[in-house]
Design a protein around this motif. Structure first.
Motif, short mmCIF file in Angstrom:
data_model
loop_
_atom_site.label_atom_id
_atom_site.label_comp_id
_atom_site.label_asym_id
_atom_site.label_seq_id
_atom_site.Cartn_x
_atom_site.Cartn_y
_atom_site.Cartn_z
N ASP A 42 0.89 -1.15 -0.01
CA ASP A 42 -0.05 0.09 0.05
C ASP A 42 0.89 1.30 -0.16
N ALA A 43 1.99 1.27 0.61
CA ALA A 43 3.07 2.28 0.74
C ALA A 43 3.23 2.59 -0.91
N VAL A 44 3.35 1.93 -1.70
CA VAL A 44 3.69 1.96 -3.29
C VAL A 44 2.60 2.33 -3.83
N TYR A 45 1.28 1.54 -3.62
CA TYR A 45 0.02 1.96 -4.51
C TYR A 45 -0.50 3.42 -4.10
N GLN A 46 -0.33 3.83 -2.81
CA GLN A 46 -0.71 5.27 -2.66
C GLN A 46 -0.05 6.28 -3.60
N ASN A 47 1.09 5.80 -4.08
CA ASN A 47 1.98 6.99 -4.84
C ASN A 47 2.07 6.31 -6.32
N ILE A 48 1.16 5.61 -6.85
CA ILE A 48 1.24 5.12 -8.21
C ILE A 48 1.41 6.47 -9.28
N ASP A 49 0.40 7.31 -8.95
CA ASP A 49 0.49 8.70 -9.97
C ASP A 49 1.80 9.33 -9.83
N ILE A 50 2.48 9.27 -8.94
CA ILE A 50 3.93 9.84 -8.94
C ILE A 50 4.84 8.95 -9.52
N ILE A 51 4.66 7.81 -9.19
CA ILE A 51 5.61 6.87 -9.77
C ILE A 51 5.60 6.90 -11.43
N GLU A 52 4.23 6.71 -11.99
CA GLU A 52 3.96 6.62 -13.46
C GLU A 52 4.08 7.89 -13.95
N ASP A 53 4.29 8.93 -13.20
CA ASP A 53 4.76 10.46 -14.00
C ASP A 53 6.20 10.28 -14.51
N HIS A 54 6.96 9.39 -13.63
CA HIS A 54 8.53 9.54 -13.70
C HIS A 54 8.62 8.45 -15.30
N GLY A 55 7.95 7.82 -15.35
CA GLY A 55 7.74 6.89 -16.81
C GLY A 55 8.91 6.04 -16.66
N VAL A 56 9.35 5.59 -15.66
CA VAL A 56 10.51 4.34 -15.59
C VAL A 56 9.98 2.80 -15.77
N GLU A 57 10.89 2.26 -16.52
CA GLU A 57 10.54 1.00 -17.09
C GLU A 57 10.58 -0.28 -15.98
N TYR A 58 11.43 0.13 -15.12
CA TYR A 58 11.70 -0.86 -13.64
C TYR A 58 11.61 -0.30 -12.41
N MET A 59 11.04 -1.06 -11.54
CA MET A 59 10.82 -0.58 -10.13
C MET A 59 11.90 -1.70 -9.14
N VAL A 60 12.50 -0.99 -8.30
CA VAL A 60 13.33 -1.70 -7.48
C VAL A 60 12.69 -1.10 -6.22
N ILE A 61 12.01 -2.34 -5.46
CA ILE A 61 11.55 -2.08 -4.02
C ILE A 61 12.60 -2.42 -3.20
N LEU A 62 12.82 -1.32 -2.17
CA LEU A 62 13.97 -1.65 -1.13
C LEU A 62 13.46 -1.57 0.15
N ALA A 63 13.99 -2.46 1.14
CA ALA A 63 13.48 -2.09 2.58
C ALA A 63 14.99 -0.98 3.06
N GLY A 64 14.52 -0.20 3.98
CA GLY A 64 15.47 1.06 4.34
C GLY A 64 16.20 0.64 5.53
N ASP A 65 16.13 -0.42 6.14
CA ASP A 65 16.64 -0.94 7.29
C ASP A 65 17.67 -1.99 7.41
N HIS A 66 18.65 -1.97 6.35
CA HIS A 66 19.42 -3.14 6.47
C HIS A 66 20.79 -2.59 6.06
N ILE A 67 22.10 -3.10 6.60
CA ILE A 67 23.37 -2.89 6.38
C ILE A 67 24.02 -3.67 5.48
N TYR A 68 24.08 -3.28 4.12
CA TYR A 68 24.95 -3.94 3.22
C TYR A 68 25.29 -3.23 1.88
N LYS A 69 26.05 -3.64 1.00
CA LYS A 69 26.60 -3.05 -0.16
C LYS A 69 26.21 -3.96 -1.41
N MET A 70 25.32 -3.46 -2.21
CA MET A 70 24.92 -4.43 -3.17
C MET A 70 24.78 -3.41 -4.40
N ASP A 71 25.19 -4.23 -5.73
CA ASP A 71 24.89 -3.53 -7.13
C ASP A 71 23.60 -3.95 -7.63
#
Length: 420
Positions: A112-141
């Motif tokens: 729902d935290a993504v759904y409620q901002n669908i219009d903002i996301i779609e305005d950016h017109g990106v082809e891919y979405m990378v959904i991330l948790a904001g509370d872990h320590i790591y380095k990743m490409d």
């Protein structure tokens, strides 16, 4: 004929960081701030690792969904992450739960935290979405994960850790076939399924998902229309795709970023006081498992303009010194001794005090003749003269938040109750 890629996939992706959680297992550390805003490593906040991974991977459109006690987090994002420029096709959106879809509805779940901002996301017109948790320590490409997603033709690609099978009981676990296609997603199983060919290990979800944007938006709209849904990726979205589409596991070892000094793939959930203390103290080792000095993959954060750290006095019993420690800018060690400790910005340690295995958050003042061992001290705490912590477990437990492993969390309200 397969069309050849002309630019990294990350340039056509948006990173969407879910940063609304409290992190209640961190106890008083999250009384005034969300878990992603908790300080880490001497200068950074926890969320800086996910954001830095996105930036270093080449992603230039980032959204951060906030909710619980978000002021500290939002202030940090505004100060430290305000360098994105729209004229370079860059964006950085801070997305509090602002009741955009319903006038009575906060974010009900991760989906729902993504759904409620669908219009903002779609305005950016990106082809891919990378959904991330904001509370872990790591380095990743994330570029490598995006490439696997496209090459495999998956509907969703899920970042996974390989962990000993019976240590996976607290995670969402992927049951995969020989090609890492997910055939079942099981939340916190009592008997986790093993990995084909390596049955003593299991694949645990990292809370990282890659989707084609249009597919995700259609899925979120379908989920929002389902009155039985809990609006959660792990409980609703991912199981639906596993059953009706193609879900593929991406092993963290394929995309983790390691310097020459890092032997293992490093990932930590610092969601308890013990884990948080340990991960910070680990950085004081000669060769820590996490290399924060790797200039090829920097951890971006708010760079405060502060004077250097200072060590003063050189008498036999009053010498400003530190061994196996990290000391940030604007710290003054005045005739005190530090060992295997990590000090954030603006800490003052006064004469004849000794700190061992201490994690000290910003702007703390430590009075003379204090002895503090195995502690986490919250920001802006004033430690009274002569306070001793770490010698008497029963006394420590009465005065402070003491963990099973003997680490004491010290906050200002706890100090105030001492009446010293």
């Amino acid at each position: 004929m397969v069309e050849k890629r002309t630019q990294p996939l990350a340039r056509d992706a948006m990173a969407y960081v879910l940063a609304g959680g409290r992190g209640s297992r961190l106890k008083e550390l999250t009384d005034r701030r969300a878990k992603p805003a908790v300080y880490f490593g001497g200068k950074a906040r926890i969320i800086d690792f996910a954001l830095s991974n996105a930036l270093n991977s080449g992603i230039r459109r980032i959204g951060v969904a906030t909710q619980y006690k978000a002021h500290s987090l939002i202030r940090h994002l505004q100060r430290g992450w305000n360098f994105f420029r729209p004229e370079r096709n860059e964006s950085f959106d801070i997305l509090p739960a602002s009741q955009r879809v319903s006038e009575t509805q906060w974010y009900e779940g991760t989906a729902d935290a993504v759904y409620q901002n669908i219009d903002i996301i779609e305005d950016h017109g990106v082809e891919y979405m990378v959904i991330l948790a904001g509370d872990h320590i790591y380095k990743m490409d994330y570029e490598l994960m995006l490439q696997q997603h496209v090459d495999s033709g998956a509907d969703v690609t899920i970042g996974c850790l390989e962990v000993p099978r019976m240590e996976a009981t607290g995670f969402g676990v992927m049951h995969v076939d020989n090609d890492d296609r997910i055939i079942a997603f099981i939340e916190k199983p009592a008997d986790p399924p093993g990995i084909p060919g390596n049955p003593q290990m299991a694949l645990a979800s990292m809370g990282i998902y890659v989707f084609h944007t249009k597919f995700l938006m259609d899925l979120l709209r379908r989920d929002a229309a389902d009155p039985q849904s809990s609006r959660d990726f792990g409980k609703d979205i991912i199981p639906y795709i596993v059953e009706h589409g193609k879900a593929v596991a991406h092993r963290f070892t394929r995309s983790c970023v390691r310097s020459d000094f890092e032997r293992e793939a490093y990932w930590r959930d610092v969601g308890t006081i013990d884990a948080y203390w340990q991960a910070n103290i680990d950085l004081t080792h000669v060769t820590p498992e996490l290399d924060v000095y790797d200039s090829t993959w920097p951890i971006w954060t708010f760079a405060e303009i502060k004077p250097p750290a200072k060590f003063v006095h050189d008498d036999e019993d009053r010498r400003g010194s530190a061994t196996s420690s990290l000391v940030s800018g604007d710290c003054i060690i005045s005739g005190a001794m530090l060992h295997q400790s990590l000090l954030f910005t603006g800490v003052r340690v006064n004469s004849y005090s000794r700190l061992e295995n201490a994690v000290v958050l910003p702007d703390v003042t430590i009075g003379r003749h204090s002895i503090l061992r195995n502690v986490v001290i919250d920001s802006r705490v004033v430690i009274p003269e002569g306070l001793i912590v770490g010698d008497d477990p029963e006394l420590d437990a009465k005065r402070f938040r003491r963990t099973e492993n003997g680490v004491c969390l010290i906050t200002q309200p706890m100090i105030d109750k001492l009446g010293i």
